[in-house]
Design an enzyme around this catalytic site. Structure first.
Site, mmCIF file in Angstrom:
data_model
loop_
_atom_site.group_PDB
_atom_site.id
_atom_site.type_symbol
_atom_site.label_atom_id
_atom_site.label_comp_id
_atom_site.label_asym_id
_atom_site.label_seq_id
_atom_site.Cartn_x
_atom_site.Cartn_y
_atom_site.Cartn_z
ATOM 1 N N ARG A 172 0.886 -1.161 0.000
ATOM 2 C CA ARG A 172 0.000 0.000 0.000
ATOM 3 C C ARG A 172 0.922 1.209 0.000
ATOM 4 N NH1 ARG A 172 -3.286 -3.613 2.525
ATOM 5 N NH2 ARG A 172 -5.366 -3.773 1.613
ATOM 6 N N THR A 189 -8.596 -8.225 -6.067
ATOM 7 C CA THR A 189 -8.833 -8.154 -4.624
ATOM 8 C C THR A 189 -9.831 -9.243 -4.243
ATOM 9 O OG1 THR A 189 -9.956 -6.909 -2.878
ATOM 10 C CG2 THR A 189 -10.535 -6.365 -5.129
#
Lengths: 320, 320, 320, 320
Positions: free
Chosen positions: A72, A125
């Protein structure tokens, strides 16, 4: 288009390797050079690039995780980071980029395209919370992983009257909880998209009890609250002996399901085609058995979840 | 010996159905009538008996849980409950009893034998904490279930430096944590049989980091403390981002492994033979590939865990 | 509509129990009585009906096979059999029927509707060869089962230059072979929908060899020829040491995947709704995440397989 | 002892990587250098050696196959090959060798020791046909793999009276067939160690039929004959519709079971200790939960299989 790059960003998901493999093989099949960028946008800005050959993706289609690692990197929301990234892409002579990840990854890709660097998005995801596609990469594997665990919990039938709270992932989306709740015949499904009261949940449990059920399974989406917190609330109704299972990162791993392997292959293949056709700011998806292409920005503004709510209603009527 | 009964007691374990099936089939093969008692000793006292036929155990060898249900029933430690149980056994014309479970079940069986009712014990628990046998029924399935989950956690390799604490069952025994810690190459294994300090654990984690490991897995036996509690202690060393996975009752379920199916068959078969030979107060076990028979009382006084400690040492030297 | 019936016909498929469960629960939820017919159309003609309660479908959603058994019954193609079937349906006071199976089952359902008895079809077969839906019930589980096996074959890397021929099911359809061929990165996929020559296959194998591949996997659809026959043809090119794996009925079994459990629930739920709306001669399906309803006769005349052929092309370009 | 080498030979088996990992890590822990030899004895003679570091064995404990590859190399039975091998070992400065494999590998190790080069054997084969140990490395994984498949076959209950012949591996040993036959409740088990007649098998099948069994499973060891051949013989009794499943190399692959991972770790660890103690011509094994060491030559002359025959008898009495 001579040289393209691919990265994975955000939480990793089973099937990402299948998509990377398809990008590499389709690219090479068409005479392109393919580079991998490690650690997502963070690696892009840091210049962590490597040439990928067919051998690099050998025997990876059956592997969980991502061979490019993931990260991230909120800083990439800022223009400065984006310009730094483009600088690196140009330094390595890259003409087009493919990003595999969630909405954060998509925004980064849209920004790069706006700045003149063609980027294609692939929905990767387990949360299934990306619009513009029926399914995201990794969702199918994750719900199978959860079901295997819940099936085992069901096995341990005991004479104690017991309630099992199973906390599953999904961030703000209830897809994993809903699909696995239906798939396991859970007595109660609690998701962020639907308001609920503890009284309703208790009522559902007691209906099951009234029909002689020995134990109750509650599928709880993490987006609502934690399993421990939920169990505490339940314990107010003290006749329940509640057990909490938090599957945690187990749900992100595992060898990808057949569906995710094929989906990853289709996504990767078509993402390369988009770049070859000079497109950018586009995300790949599937609607039924057809591949679809949408503008990333439009997509992120859309809402999905109508099918989810109709599934929720089906469950209400078959799991009463 | 005309009529025998079988029950499962304590926490259920995969393979119990294989043992029940073997008791029923071997008994019928030898011309006996076999009864099942539901809910362990509680059902015995309550008179919850039923005749078992070959059909009743059909297609059960591959099922987790126990078709006879199980229950904890502390009251059976008292003479009053034991006499009530014998009264029921006689009412149903039962000449001998087979109990499948842990040490509590064994004590009940020893007491019944002392009161003149021949009872044979079969070690059935995932915790592997019963002396007099190399392995208890269900242990092999449980460690395979745990490993499947830990393998999935390993998949989710990320660039974040992360520590995963996996809390596994075992009551006061570290067998499940130790075997799965070795089997998953865990960086640290924390069991009740071995003292430890947080400093040691942190040192083990940092050695791994020093060798470039991206993430660390700590296998924690529930007998030490809860995963959440352990993670809190770890968080004092704040460079760690710790994730906790509590597999919970997942570990008790699942289709029994090959080993547990065969073990259950051997145990059930030999328990019936013991009763036919007029024995009582005996528990069945395996030492290597041989079946062994021990006095229940002596067995409960023994200690096992030497092999466990040598395994612990092996791990120290191959998982540094 | 007071009383409905459900049957499974043709080869059984994982997920059939999820569909039966949804029919029973949705029916009862709406105040209907639901009957099960054993052994498909054969049981219908023989009058093998039984009332189904919520308990009858308890814990069945995770089970392979079909609790109603299945049978092939060619005689039902004749008017005589159909009239006999309707006679039995009326005798049991059934107002509407749901059939779960393949094209044979659909034709039977269409015939019954034409004769005035409203019947709804649910596509249940691992072969994925029924038009009017993206996926048939059982296909997703079957391809996951095949992939697990092929992944294991890949593990046994040896220094011998070896070719593995894996014969998979699918009747005249190549869907299972194609999806699992892509999912396993097979060097060659041989399906009925695509002509091929042994020379082409050998060329694909040798390309892999040229790139240093130690072993080759050929995914062969049973609709082309048997694995043994194929291996014999290959053996003409004697440098190959060929091994044949025939998974056989393994592919029909297993606990249904998450997808098949949810799909079965959606199909069963909507089939009941169709009957309640007075429809007949309709088959349920999914297009993407939407439920679709088609006329059975039209559906059987349609062709599917365009998506299949595009998948085939994708594979050509990423598995060269 | 400064530098040791390890190789895998013969058919590969799950758990070999766990043993290699333990050899490498225990060796390095004790300050040794560890080399891997590719392709077994063939690679030794060819000088295909490579230094192994801790990174080389990272994340390998959960992998099937062998990272050192394996090969059959009959030439090594000759003195010439053995001398050539020792020449290479000396060229690389190796002081001791560990061989992981079956009896062929053992003979090679015994010969090397006799020629003055200390060699330790680790029993690695799915066939469980090596004396001197309760279990060989890979056997536990293989029987679990077979059982998963047979459980799926059981699922496909149909109304047709059907017989499934499942051909399993084991070379001349019946262990895999016997353990999986018991574990799956097979109606008939056919192994090389026990004479049988088709009439007996047919009788066993018909007993099951008489008790209402819908389908019959026959577990056949490849050492007896092929499944196809067996089915042909059965078809003489034409009331049977027989299906054959040949799992083939599926049985050699797969992520090793918990048992095989721990067993591999114990074997590798102790093999290094033997070399460090200056031993040679020894093979490592387990008896119950204890590690045992035997002279290779004596071991190869022993017979095992008494436990097997008692298991066979147990099955007769519980699967009638």
């Amino acid at each position: 288009m001579k040289r393209i790059a691919v990265l994975t960003s955000g939480g990793d998901a089973p099937g990402m390797n299948a998509a990377i493999r398809a990008v590499v093989r389709k690219g090479i099949y068409d005479g392109l050079e393919v580079y991998g960028i490690n650690y997502g946008y963070a690696g892009m800005v840091a210049g962590d690039f490597r040439r990928l050959t067919i051998d690099d993706v050998g025997d990876t289609i059956s592997r969980g995780g991502t061979i490019l690692y993931s990260a991230r990197y909120p800083e990439f929301a800022k223009l400065e980071g984006q310009l730094k990234g483009i600088e690196q892409l140009k330094k390595f002579g890259i003409d087009g980029l493919i990003v595999i990840g969630g909405d954060g990854s998509y925004r980064g890709g849209a920004a790069l395209t706006k700045l003149g660097f063609p980027t294609i998005g692939i929905p990767g995801t387990i949360d299934n919370d990306i619009p513009g596609t029926d399914y995201t990469l990794g969702f199918d594997t994750a719900i199978n992983t959860v079901l295997e665990s819940v099936d085992k919990i069901r096995d341990t039938a005991t004479s104690h009257i017991r309630t099992f709270v199973v906390e599953v992932m999904g961030r703000n989306a209830g897809d994993i909880a809903l699909w696995t709740g239906i798939g396991s015949g859970a007595e109660s499904i609690v998701i962020p998209e639907k308001e609920f009261t503890m009284e309703e949940v208790v009522a559902e449990i007691q209906e099951g009890r009234a029909r002689g059920k020995k134990h109750t399974i509650i599928m709880l989406a993490e987006g609502v609250m934690s399993g421990v917190e939920f169990a505490e609330k339940l314990s107010k109704f003290e006749e329940f002996h509640t057990r909490v299972t938090v599957l945690g990162h187990v749900q992100r791993g595992g060898s990808p399901s057949a569906k995710d392997r094929v989906l990853g292959s289709i996504f990767g293949y078509n993402a390369v085609k988009m770049l070859e056709e000079g497109k950018g700011g586009i995300c790949v998806g599937v609607k039924g058995d057809e591949v679809v292409f949408n503008d990333i920005i439009d997509t992120l503004e859309n809402q999905k979840h109508l099918p989810l709510l109709s599934l929720y209603q089906i469950n209400k009527e078959i799991s009463f």
